[in-house]
Design a protein around this motif. Structure first.
Motif, PDB file in Angstrom:
ATOM      1  N   ALA A 133      -4.213  -1.430  -0.281  1.00  0.00           N
ATOM      2  CA  ALA A 133      -3.583  -2.872  -0.236  1.00  0.00           C
ATOM      3  C   ALA A 133      -4.330  -3.952   0.398  1.00  0.00           C
ATOM      4  O   ALA A 133      -4.530  -4.850   0.093  1.00  0.00           O
TER       5      ALA A 133
ATOM      6  N   GLN B 181       4.942   6.020   5.072  1.00  0.00           N
ATOM      7  CA  GLN B 181       4.992   7.385   5.276  1.00  0.00           C
ATOM      8  C   GLN B 181       3.883   7.778   6.599  1.00  0.00           C
ATOM      9  O   GLN B 181       3.303   6.668   6.678  1.00  0.00           O
ATOM     10  N   ASN B 182       3.706   9.245   6.806  1.00  0.00           N
ATOM     11  CA  ASN B 182       2.502   9.179   7.853  1.00  0.00           C
ATOM     12  C   ASN B 182       1.366   9.244   7.039  1.00  0.00           C
ATOM     13  O   ASN B 182       1.285   9.595   5.681  1.00  0.00           O
ATOM     14  N   VAL B 183       0.375   8.503   7.664  1.00  0.00           N
ATOM     15  CA  VAL B 183      -1.109   8.536   7.124  1.00  0.00           C
ATOM     16  C   VAL B 183      -1.835   9.601   7.524  1.00  0.00           C
ATOM     17  O   VAL B 183      -1.860   9.697   8.805  1.00  0.00           O
TER      18      VAL B 183
ATOM     19  N   PHE C 230      -4.961   1.944  13.731  1.00  0.00           N
ATOM     20  CA  PHE C 230      -5.274   2.166  12.059  1.00  0.00           C
ATOM     21  C   PHE C 230      -6.624   1.457  12.219  1.00  0.00           C
ATOM     22  O   PHE C 230      -7.423   1.901  11.218  1.00  0.00           O
TER      23      PHE C 230
ATOM     24  N   GLY D 159       0.734  -1.171  -0.055  1.00  0.00           N
ATOM     25  CA  GLY D 159      -0.050  -0.054  -0.200  1.00  0.00           C
ATOM     26  C   GLY D 159       0.882   1.141   0.165  1.00  0.00           C
ATOM     27  O   GLY D 159       2.328   1.168   0.118  1.00  0.00           O
ATOM     28  N   ASP D 160       0.236   2.247  -0.048  1.00  0.00           N
ATOM     29  CA  ASP D 160       0.812   3.802   0.222  1.00  0.00           C
ATOM     30  C   ASP D 160       0.113   4.474   1.034  1.00  0.00           C
ATOM     31  O   ASP D 160      -1.281   4.322   1.208  1.00  0.00           O
ATOM     32  N   SER D 161       0.757   5.304   1.765  1.00  0.00           N
ATOM     33  CA  SER D 161       0.161   6.094   2.805  1.00  0.00           C
ATOM     34  C   SER D 161      -1.088   6.913   2.428  1.00  0.00           C
ATOM     35  O   SER D 161      -1.828   7.305   3.078  1.00  0.00           O
TER      36      SER D 161
ATOM     37  N   GLU E 203       1.484  -2.594   4.369  1.00  0.00           N
ATOM     38  CA  GLU E 203       0.036  -2.346   4.216  1.00  0.00           C
ATOM     39  C   GLU E 203      -0.616  -0.913   3.920  1.00  0.00           C
ATOM     40  O   GLU E 203      -1.060  -0.482   2.910  1.00  0.00           O
ATOM     41  N   PHE E 204       0.133  -0.301   4.898  1.00  0.00           N
ATOM     42  CA  PHE E 204      -0.291   1.061   4.922  1.00  0.00           C
ATOM     43  C   PHE E 204       0.824   2.320   4.483  1.00  0.00           C
ATOM     44  O   PHE E 204       0.708   3.247   4.639  1.00  0.00           O
ATOM     45  N   GLY E 205       1.719   1.726   3.801  1.00  0.00           N
ATOM     46  CA  GLY E 205       2.650   2.789   3.317  1.00  0.00           C
ATOM     47  C   GLY E 205       3.637   2.920   4.506  1.00  0.00           C
ATOM     48  O   GLY E 205       3.367   2.840   5.768  1.00  0.00           O
TER      49      GLY E 205
ATOM     50  N   PRO F  71      -4.084   4.607   2.573  1.00  0.00           N
ATOM     51  CA  PRO F  71      -3.633   3.309   3.549  1.00  0.00           C
ATOM     52  C   PRO F  71      -4.313   2.154   3.739  1.00  0.00           C
ATOM     53  O   PRO F  71      -3.742   1.103   3.707  1.00  0.00           O
ATOM     54  N   PHE F  72      -5.767   2.216   3.028  1.00  0.00           N
ATOM     55  CA  PHE F  72      -6.293   0.868   3.178  1.00  0.00           C
ATOM     56  C   PHE F  72      -6.477   0.155   1.982  1.00  0.00           C
ATOM     57  O   PHE F  72      -7.321  -0.808   2.003  1.00  0.00           O
TER      58      PHE F  72
ATOM     59  N   LEU G  87      -8.868   4.709  12.791  1.00  0.00           N
ATOM     60  CA  LEU G  87      -8.718   5.338  11.596  1.00  0.00           C
ATOM     61  C   LEU G  87      -9.534   4.875  10.323  1.00  0.00           C
ATOM     62  O   LEU G  87     -10.328   5.747   9.519  1.00  0.00           O
ATOM     63  N   PHE G  88      -9.391   3.465  10.116  1.00  0.00           N
ATOM     64  CA  PHE G  88     -10.359   2.673   9.176  1.00  0.00           C
ATOM     65  C   PHE G  88     -11.652   3.116   9.118  1.00  0.00           C
ATOM     66  O   PHE G  88     -12.206   3.646   8.413  1.00  0.00           O
TER      67      PHE G  88
ATOM     68  N   ARG H   1     -12.360   7.181   8.596  1.00  0.00           N
ATOM     69  CA  ARG H   1     -12.086   7.318   7.186  1.00  0.00           C
ATOM     70  C   ARG H   1     -13.434   6.892   6.303  1.00  0.00           C
ATOM     71  O   ARG H   1     -13.814   7.349   5.451  1.00  0.00           O
TER      72      ARG H   1
END
Lengths: 434, 309, 314
Positions: free
Chosen positions: A36, B134-136, B51, A28-30, B130-132, A33-34, B54-55, B58
């Motif tokens: 992936a 970097q900062n999410v 997370f 994934g990428d930030s 999974e979440f990358g 985030p979800f 956050l899920f 979002r």
């Protein structure tokens, strides 16, 4: 027969399948985030994993059904068998060692330069680090999570003493890196003593956290001290190792092979040295501390001093390896991350705590796999697998791939309720919970 | 501006962060109480909880919009609930996978530490994948900034919400341990596991529930933390170590000690970060930890879980 | 020694030779509100086999732990003479330092190094006085090798002394209980003590093992090692102890030869409750067990006093 226990087993297998799908799924990428996560679950590929999971379950069920037929030896019976072998087997494995050494000498000639590089940077250096950490974890039974900090100290000491341009801060005189080796060895050991003297009195699990903090602080300092260490830009241009004696002139260079053989020689020497140490009064004192610290102390073993000695020896090997790293290549604070510390721990655990051959084997197998999978798995994702390997080893084979005899006996006896087999104290909750 | 001018602002910030440390520290302290074991992977429970929350936040929030009023409160509640549930699920799995098999074998203490480190390594890097890495970004749930001034310090809605939620959790946990049957079981196991077994306490159940409670708190705490400081795959490490420090500071194994330790550490760090260079702020917690372990390893309140609360 | 003036009652190097090996003065040990030792004083002369007896919870093991550095008493002092002219204060030293001074111990619940062989267990004891360090070991320096060999041969001697040389390469945990007790004694002797503390050496051993243990203790004492022992088996105590100290509720209630102690009314009361007289079986489970053993093996060679006094206790 489908019993509730079997259904639970199926649940575990399916969970494993989903986790495996996640681990091997898209990254994934930030910013999203979800995504992936969703993709790996929706992807038809997951069917394959779930199928495998069900297959695994069937195999497990079949195995339990067949177990009475196959029969097996109980662990305790094996553990309590007399050990008459300690003396006779001291020189018993010479043949095996010669073969292994021959393979180690020939192997690099058969592989690509990239693989040779990896054999130096990933396998050789980490085998050396693992041998050093093995003294701390395997012999003295202490968990040092800031081990990589001594590696960093060695590398920066090498840059300080052997080059006037690698870092803004350098010694007033320049030394051949070979002369830096003993200096780094002593300084790293000193750092180990300074860190260990106050902390080794603590309970073992506190020690783990304090050393973890030490590792972080060293990395933080290296990263923040721009005017001393070049900060995150790193250190470049530490001269290669060279021998400059009357009659002998040799310079190690870009070619990985000479470095490989140098490392191989050092690793073999360190293995021999630590083998002697293990069989000496010092090694026995460590074993005593691991098995029953109170009895060791009552028998006159200066437990604190012995732990400190293990700590210092481990640190000095790490510092030594740091010099080799520095003279070989560029490094920056990232080279000394917490993850690298954990990787060394993983190598020691995987190979077998207290086993010298295990430490080297661990480095060869784990790092070799990482190299083999370098195109398929991004470097950062390797740690997922290293983490899984650590847990799996602790559950299924705590003695490691190439166990040391002493350690294996301790683990088996601990399972049978005798001894503590580390200096952290008795097993949590003892044997009441079964 | 001098330290005196900033004092109240630093105090408010310190209290907010400290209350979060306290919430996480409870997880360490509870597990330590029943197992005499430092749960190294607790920081990852915290991260996964963040997370999870956050899920939910979002997912429920229509893209790009900024919530207000009741929607904000609803999102907060959803985030906290899902965060807590994720944390609990993570803690449950952790106990089952990394601890339980070892307990059955009565493995030595070192094995638990190592296995927890493996779990931590696994969870962090799987999250990174999974979440990358970097900062999410976390959607802002509360738009209006300062709600009131306290001796010249600005107190934002965010701060009030975080501090309030944390305090509610702390009080609930304290009551749970002090008054309920489960709390009684936890204290019994903490005091003497062997006797607890004889007295008919189901130790396995107490252990797993202790992990779950710690996970609930850490998960909700993770979401609160992420609201203020963003989320990232490695967000657990630093607060994890600090919360551990808080637990040791208050006396590990002691519920009220963990609360006190968390608040104190938050304040010390807040003042210290102003006085010293900000980039070394994280070092303060370590120094506090080492100092406490040197001088008074039993912590400020000392007593164990069995006797406390 | 040089002309250093004596500075305390315990004396310093330069004070006149003492015939004591151990002297405890006014030891106080409390755990929270519980007082475990309440002003215990005792003296042991060199070469003596001194037995500390008393009902369960009287403070016997606490006393041992103060002598070996495991506990630190809040008050009082313990002086140990390795040689008659070298007194040393024990309180405040770490257990390993005390072992180096010359006090070795065994544990009530045997604490061997389970995954090491019997030989290695004893070797750890014999090697604590050796001086070679990591470099000597790694480089295989001649001094280190010589010391290592000396350590092994001394360990074999001690295994021989306790009758375990045939078990040298067996795992300590694989030995039967009685042999583990003897192995623990050999390990303690390996540290070359002048005073050996035995914490219930006969617990859980059978009559035959008790007889060999008795002989072993005599032999060790004959070799110049003073022995301080805690034991519940009265028959064993009465037959081997040269003097006896009785503890109850953390205080010394009697001190003297076995015969004197046996007749001491305070002791009889402490052990048997107020109802002194014939046929009392309630003298603590281990006392009863010990007496039962006596009848079981009838006429064992033992001093007349022990036979007589034994009946007294019954």
């Amino acid at each position: 027969m489908i019993t509730p226990a079997r259904l639970r087993q199926l649940g575990v297998c399916l969970t494993l399948g989903v986790v495996a799908a996640l681990v091997t799924g898209p990254s994934g990428d930030s910013a999203h985030p979800f995504r992936a996560l969703r993709q790996s679950v929706i992807d038809p590929r997951i069917g394959v994993f779930l199928g495998l999971a069900v297959g695994l379950w069937v195999v497990l069920v079949a195995a339990t059904e067949l177990r009475p037929v196959l029969g097996r030896v109980t662990v305790t019976a094996r553990a309590r068998r007399p050990v008459r072998a300690t003396f006779e087997r001291r020189y018993g494995n010479v043949g095996l060692n010669v073969v292994l050494l021959a393979i180690a000498i020939v192997a690099p000639m058969l592989v690509s330069t990239a693989a040779q590089q990896s054999m130096v940077n990933d396998i050789g250096i980490y085998a050396l680090l693992a041998l050093g950490l093995n003294v701390v974890v395997g012999y003295a039974g202490l968990l040092d999570l800031g081990y990589i900090a001594f590696f960093a100290i060695g590398a920066y000491v090498a840059a300080y003493f052997s080059s006037s341009s690698a870092m803004p801060w350098h010694a007033p005189f320049i030394l051949n890196p070979f002369f830096v080796l003993p200096i780094a060895l002593v300084l790293a050991a000193l750092a180990g003593v300074i860190l260990g003297a106050p902390t080794l009195r603590l309970r073992g699990d506190y020690l783990a956290i304090v050393t973890l903090g030490f590792g972080e602080i060293i990395q933080l300092i290296a990263n923040n001290s721009d005017e001393i260490t070049n900060g995150p830009r790193g250190v470049f241009g530490v001269p290669h190792l060279s021998v400059d004696l009357p009659g002998i002139h040799y310079q190690w260079g870009i070619d990985p092979l000479p470095y490989y053989y140098l490392l191989l020689g050092i690793v073999v020497l360190v293995m021999i040295a630590f083998g002697r140490l293990e069989r000496s009064r010092i090694g026995r004192a460590w074993a005593a501390i691991r098995e029953d610290e109170i009895a060791a102390e009552a028998t006159g073993v200066p437990t604190l001093r012995m732990k400190l000695l293990a700590f210092a020896i481990g640190a000095s090997v790490s510092g030594f390896a740091g010099v080799l790293l520095a003279t070989k290549q560029f490094f920056n604070p990232q080279s000394f991350s917490l993850q690298s510390s954990f990787l060394v721990v993983a190598v020691v655990i995987f190979g077998g705590m207290g086993s010298r051959l295990g430490a080297v084997t661990g480095a060869v197998v784990l790092q070799g796999l990482a190299f083999y999978l370098r195109d398929k798995v991004p470097p950062t994702d390797r740690y997922i697998y290293f983490g899984a390997v650590i847990i799996a080893m602790m559950i299924f084979r705590p003695q490691g791939l190439v166990p040391s005899r002493r350690r294996r006996r301790e683990i088996e006896l601990a399972g049978a309720g005798a001894g503590a087999s580390d200096s952290l104290g008795a097993a949590p909750l003892g044997r009441t919970v079964t | 501006m001098g330290f005196a001018d900033q004092f109240w602002q630093l105090t408010v910030d310190g209290l907010m962060v400290g209350s979060l440390y306290a919430v996480i520290a409870l997880g360490y302290t509870l597990v330590y109480g029943v197992l005499q074991l430092i749960n190294f992977a607790h920081s990852e429970v915290f991260m996964l909880g963040a997370f999870g929350g956050l899920f939910a936040a979002r997912g429920l929030l229509p893209g790009g919009s900024t919530p207000s009023g009741m929607i904000s409160v609803g999102l907060l509640a959803a985030g906290l609930a899902v965060g807590a549930a994720s944390g609990a699920a993570a803690a449950f799995t952790l106990e089952r996978v990394a601890y339980r098999p070892l307990r059955r074998r009565s493995a030595p203490r070192l094995a638990y530490l190592i296995s927890a480190i493996g779990a931590s390594l696994f969870a962090v890097n799987l999250a990174g994948k999974e979440f990358g890495r970097q900062n999410v970004p976390v959607p802002a749930l509360f738009t209006n900034g300062t709600v009131f001034h306290l001796f010249g310090a600005q107190v934002s809605t965010q701060t009030v919400v975080v501090f309030g939620a944390a305090v509610v959790m702390l009080v609930l946990l304290d009551r749970l341990v002090a008054t309920t049957r489960l709390g009684q079981g936890i204290r019994a196991v903490a005091q003497d596991a062997d006797t607890a077994v004889l007295m008919g306490v189901n130790v396995e159940r107490v252990i797993i529930l202790t992990f779950v409670i710690g996970g609930l708190l850490a998960g909700a705490g993770g979401f609160l933390y992420a609201m203020t400081f963003n989320a990232s795959y490695n967000m657990g490490f630093v607060p994890g170590v600090k919360a551990f420090t808080a637990a040791v500071l208050g006396g590990i194994g002691n519920v009220r000690g963990a609360m006190l330790g968390g608040i104190l550490l938050g304040l010390v760090e807040s003042y210290g970060g102003y006085v010293f260079q900000a980039s070394y702020k994280d070092v303060i917690a370590f120094l506090v930890l080492v100092g406490i372990l040197m001088v008074r390893p039993s912590g400020l309140l000392g007593a164990r879980l069995g006797r406390a609360a | 020694m040089t002309a250093v003036a004596a500075t305390g009652p315990a004396g310093t190097p330069g004070s006149p030779p003492s015939d004591l090996v151990l002297e405890a003065r006014d030891l106080m040990l409390r755990f929270g509100g519980v007082t475990s030792l309440d002003g215990v004083s005792l003296q042991q002369r060199r070469g003596e086999i001194l037995a500390v007896i008393g009902p369960n919870g009287a403070g016997k093991t606490s006393l041992f732990n103060c002598f070996t550095g495991a506990y630190r008493p809040q008050q009082g002092s313990v002086t140990f003479w390795r040689t008659s002219r070298r007194p040393a204060e024990i309180v405040g030293r770490s257990p390993h330092a005390i072992t180096h001074l010359g006090i070795a111990r065994t544990f009530q619940n045997i604490r061997l190094f389970p995954a090491l062989s019997a030989l290695e267990n004893v070797q750890i004891g014999t090697e604590v006085r050796q001086r070679y360090g990591p470099f000597g070991a790694i480089l295989g320096l001649p001094g280190a090798r010589r010391q290592e060999r000396a350590g092994v041969s001394r360990a074999f001697e001690l295994l021989d002394l306790v009758g375990l040389s045939h078990r040298a390469h067996d795992l300590a945990s694989s030995l039967p209980h009685g042999e583990q007790r003897r192995l623990e004694i050999a390990r303690a002797l390996g540290t070359d003590p002048r005073l050996l503390l035995l914490d219930e050496p006969a617990a859980g051993t059978n009559p035959a093992e008790k007889r060999s243990l008795e002989a072993l203790i005599r032999r060790i004492a004959g070799g110049g090692v003073s022995i301080l022992l805690i034991e519940h088996d009265m028959r064993l105590v009465m037959s081997i102890a040269t003097s006896v100290v009785v503890l109850n509720f953390g205080r010394v209630i009697a001190h003297g030869t076995p015969a004197e102690v046996q007749h001491d009314p305070a002791v009889v009361e402490a052990y048997l409750g107020v109802e002194t007289g014939g046929g009392v079986e309630a003298g603590g489970p281990r006392t009863a067990h010990g007496s039962g053993v006596r009848t079981a093996d009838g006429g064992v060679r033992s001093a007349d006093t022990s036979g007589g006094t034994d009946r007294e206790v019954r």
